[in-house]
Scaffold this active site. Structure first.
Site, mmCIF file in Angstrom:
data_model
loop_
_atom_site.group_PDB
_atom_site.id
_atom_site.type_symbol
_atom_site.label_atom_id
_atom_site.label_comp_id
_atom_site.label_asym_id
_atom_site.label_seq_id
_atom_site.Cartn_x
_atom_site.Cartn_y
_atom_site.Cartn_z
ATOM 1 N N TYR A 1 6.364 -15.388 -3.821
ATOM 2 C CA TYR A 1 6.490 -15.074 -2.393
ATOM 3 C C TYR A 1 7.859 -15.505 -1.856
ATOM 4 O O TYR A 1 8.445 -14.814 -1.014
ATOM 5 C CB TYR A 1 5.330 -15.681 -1.588
ATOM 6 N N HIS B 1 -2.528 -5.911 6.519
ATOM 7 C CA HIS B 1 -2.458 -6.911 5.448
ATOM 8 C C HIS B 1 -1.434 -8.010 5.755
ATOM 9 O O HIS B 1 -0.919 -8.642 4.842
ATOM 10 C CB HIS B 1 -2.156 -6.234 4.098
HETATM 11 C C1 BJW Z 1 5.289 7.183 -2.862
HETATM 12 C C2 BJW Z 1 6.603 7.032 -3.207
HETATM 13 C C3 BJW Z 1 7.519 7.588 -2.337
HETATM 14 C C4 BJW Z 1 5.404 6.011 -4.769
HETATM 15 N N1 BJW Z 1 7.076 8.217 -1.266
HETATM 16 N N2 BJW Z 1 4.797 7.770 -1.814
HETATM 17 C C5 BJW Z 1 -15.264 -1.510 -1.058
HETATM 18 C C6 BJW Z 1 -15.276 -0.955 -2.314
HETATM 19 C C7 BJW Z 1 -14.662 -1.605 -3.389
HETATM 20 C C8 BJW Z 1 -14.031 -2.832 -3.221
HETATM 21 C C9 BJW Z 1 -14.027 -3.402 -1.962
HETATM 22 C C10 BJW Z 1 -14.621 -2.732 -0.892
HETATM 23 N N3 BJW Z 1 -14.446 -3.493 0.215
HETATM 24 C C11 BJW Z 1 -13.739 -4.601 -0.120
HETATM 25 C C12 BJW Z 1 -13.495 -4.588 -1.442
HETATM 26 C C13 BJW Z 1 -12.778 -5.642 -2.205
HETATM 27 C C14 BJW Z 1 -11.268 -5.551 -2.165
HETATM 28 C C15 BJW Z 1 -10.844 -4.192 -2.720
HETATM 29 O O1 BJW Z 1 -10.456 -3.294 -2.017
HETATM 30 N N4 BJW Z 1 -10.874 -4.044 -4.042
HETATM 31 C C16 BJW Z 1 -10.535 -2.783 -4.699
HETATM 32 C C17 BJW Z 1 -9.044 -2.760 -5.093
HETATM 33 C C18 BJW Z 1 -11.411 -2.656 -5.909
HETATM 34 N N5 BJW Z 1 -10.768 -5.759 -0.807
HETATM 35 C C19 BJW Z 1 -10.532 -6.977 -0.295
HETATM 36 O O2 BJW Z 1 -10.743 -8.009 -0.912
HETATM 37 C C20 BJW Z 1 -10.029 -7.021 1.135
HETATM 38 N N6 BJW Z 1 -10.787 -7.916 1.911
HETATM 39 C C21 BJW Z 1 -12.096 -7.774 2.128
HETATM 40 O O3 BJW Z 1 -12.730 -6.827 1.736
HETATM 41 O O4 BJW Z 1 -12.648 -8.785 2.849
HETATM 42 C C22 BJW Z 1 -14.052 -8.856 2.988
HETATM 43 C C23 BJW Z 1 -14.417 -10.277 3.417
HETATM 44 C C24 BJW Z 1 -15.369 -10.453 4.381
HETATM 45 C C25 BJW Z 1 -15.714 -11.735 4.768
HETATM 46 C C26 BJW Z 1 -15.078 -12.833 4.197
HETATM 47 C C27 BJW Z 1 -14.108 -12.654 3.229
HETATM 48 C C28 BJW Z 1 -13.775 -11.365 2.828
HETATM 49 C C29 BJW Z 1 -8.582 -7.537 1.197
HETATM 50 C C30 BJW Z 1 -7.579 -6.621 0.567
HETATM 51 C C31 BJW Z 1 -6.194 -7.252 0.562
HETATM 52 C C32 BJW Z 1 -5.144 -6.448 -0.177
HETATM 53 N N7 BJW Z 1 -3.936 -7.207 -0.299
HETATM 54 C C33 BJW Z 1 -2.756 -6.627 -0.932
HETATM 55 C C34 BJW Z 1 -1.656 -7.731 -1.048
HETATM 56 C C35 BJW Z 1 -1.024 -7.985 0.338
HETATM 57 C C36 BJW Z 1 -0.085 -9.134 0.319
HETATM 58 C C37 BJW Z 1 1.228 -8.879 -0.373
HETATM 59 O O5 BJW Z 1 1.858 -7.821 -0.244
HETATM 60 O O6 BJW Z 1 1.642 -9.777 -1.053
HETATM 61 O O7 BJW Z 1 -2.286 -5.522 -0.167
HETATM 62 S S1 BJW Z 1 -3.085 -5.888 -2.551
HETATM 63 C C38 BJW Z 1 -1.978 -4.515 -2.340
HETATM 64 O O8 BJW Z 1 -2.701 -3.254 -2.286
HETATM 65 C C39 BJW Z 1 -1.351 -4.710 -0.940
HETATM 66 C C40 BJW Z 1 -1.312 -3.301 -0.424
HETATM 67 O O9 BJW Z 1 -1.202 -3.311 0.991
HETATM 68 C C41 BJW Z 1 -2.585 -2.707 -0.954
HETATM 69 C C42 BJW Z 1 -2.591 -1.199 -0.990
HETATM 70 O O10 BJW Z 1 -1.606 -0.719 -1.845
HETATM 71 P P1 BJW Z 1 -0.774 0.590 -1.463
HETATM 72 O O11 BJW Z 1 0.073 0.336 -0.287
HETATM 73 O O12 BJW Z 1 -1.681 1.748 -1.393
HETATM 74 O O13 BJW Z 1 0.232 0.676 -2.718
HETATM 75 P P2 BJW Z 1 -0.045 1.227 -4.204
HETATM 76 O O14 BJW Z 1 0.946 0.578 -5.079
HETATM 77 O O15 BJW Z 1 -1.469 1.126 -4.581
HETATM 78 O O16 BJW Z 1 0.270 2.789 -4.079
HETATM 79 C C43 BJW Z 1 1.568 3.260 -3.823
HETATM 80 C C44 BJW Z 1 1.484 4.753 -3.549
HETATM 81 O O17 BJW Z 1 2.777 5.187 -3.173
HETATM 82 C C45 BJW Z 1 1.048 5.594 -4.764
HETATM 83 O O18 BJW Z 1 0.072 6.533 -4.336
HETATM 84 C C46 BJW Z 1 2.343 6.328 -5.152
HETATM 85 O O19 BJW Z 1 2.103 7.631 -5.686
HETATM 86 C C47 BJW Z 1 3.047 6.412 -3.828
HETATM 87 N N8 BJW Z 1 4.508 6.516 -3.874
HETATM 88 N N9 BJW Z 1 6.661 6.307 -4.409
HETATM 89 C C48 BJW Z 1 5.734 8.293 -1.011
HETATM 90 N N10 BJW Z 1 8.839 7.479 -2.630
#
Ligand code: BJW
Ligand code: ZN
Length: 255
Positions: free
Chosen positions: A75, A131
């Protein structure tokens, strides 16, 4: 898609018209928007997750019971890297779309580049941080917030109020999303008439529920992404290409 192809693409023209006529547009964005600024996405061949350690560093358990020092070193590096990056044409176009018809933006990104572009463009864009943000640190115990610029994560920083450990004010897996950002984004999504999805894989919940709710309530969904995603099936218009290439052509009177 090259610039010439973008201009002549009928789907791009259609998306531009839809956005020009939108009354309540809303954008849901992810890491792909910032890729052209030099910030790696999470997933995908060149994504941060290609380093297996990083997969652990976005989980709250790692901070609580795992390699906290390694996680905080990452970080600190990312915080430093942010000083060397700038918004790209995709961020500026999003800001100009905001001026065009006062758009709310829900971002999963923690880099602050949409706000920076909006500030430079003089755009009043509401940016909802689902986030969190790297610009702030917070106490893991009492949630007191500090400017990240005043915190050195390599120095095991502690809270002045309760001596708890400081951490970036971001949302890790296993943590709840900030209530206000979540509620405001959901309200914007269910009331929008056009939902623009940019650069997100749509794999992370509950954030990905937001565009699903927009679609359920009848919004026209436009996706800008070079790859197919978990949200592509929601899209009425799919623009297959990079945000920095396509978004500038979606702003009325430009391109
Ligand atoms: C381009 C490009 C160009 C490339 N132009 N495009 C329901 C179902 C299943 C699981 C769950 C659910 N509900 C909750 C969950 C659990 C979990 C989860 O989602 N798990 C799944 C992954 C399986 N979720 C959580 O734990 C969340 N919290 C929660 O549910 O709390 C409940 C709770 C209740 C009560 C008490 C306690 C808890 C929290 C989720 C937190 C995610 N955090 C992160 C890190 C953030 C910090 C940091 O940055 O350091 O967030 S993980 C990471 O993924 C980050 C992102 O914001 C997030 C999404 O990623 P994103 O932005 O979509 O990026 P990529 O890399 O995935 O995709 C990039 C895209 O860009 C691709 O499509 C490329 O094609 C494209 N691209 N170049 C345009 N030039
Ligand atoms: Zn504290």
């Amino acid at each position: 898609m090259s610039d010439t192809n973008v201009i002549s693409d009928p789907e791009v023209q259609r998306a531009r018209e839809v956005l020009a006529n939108a009354r309540r547009p809303f954008a849901f964005i992810g890491a792909g928007l910032s890729a052209a600024s030099g910030i790696p996405t999470f997933r995908g061949p060149k994504g941060a997750y290609s380093d297996p350690a990083i997969v652990d560093w976005v989980h709250v358990e790692t901070f609580e019971t795992g390699d906290r020092a390694g996680m905080l070193r990452w970080y600190e590096e990312r915080k430093d890297d942010l000083k060397k990056v700038w918004p790209n044409p995709g961020h500026y176009a999003l800001a100009r779309l905001g001026i065009q018809n006062s758009m709310s933006v829900a971002t999963q990104n923690v880099d602050g580049l949409v706000e920076q572009a909006a500030l430079e463009e003089g755009a009043m864009v509401e940016v909802l941080h689902l986030h969190g943000t790297l610009s702030e640190a917070r106490c893991h115990n009492c949630r007191a917030v500090y400017p990240a610029s005043r915190v050195d994560y390599n120095d095991s920083p502690k809270c002045r109020m309760c001596d708890g450990p400081l951490r970036p004010n971001v949302v890790w897996f296993g943590e709840e999303l900030p209530h206000h950002a979540w509620e405001d984004a959901m309200i914007a999504a269910v009331h929008c008439d056009v939902c623009l999805l940019v650069g997100t894989s749509g794999l992370v919940y509950p954030a990905a529920q937001i565009p699903e709710s927009a679609k359920e309530r009848g919004a026209t969904v436009i996706e800008v992404n070079p790859a197919e995603t978990a949200l592509s099936e929601l899209a009425d218009i799919r623009l297959v290409g990079k945000a920095e290439t396509i978004l500038p052509f979606l702003v009325a009177d430009e391109g």
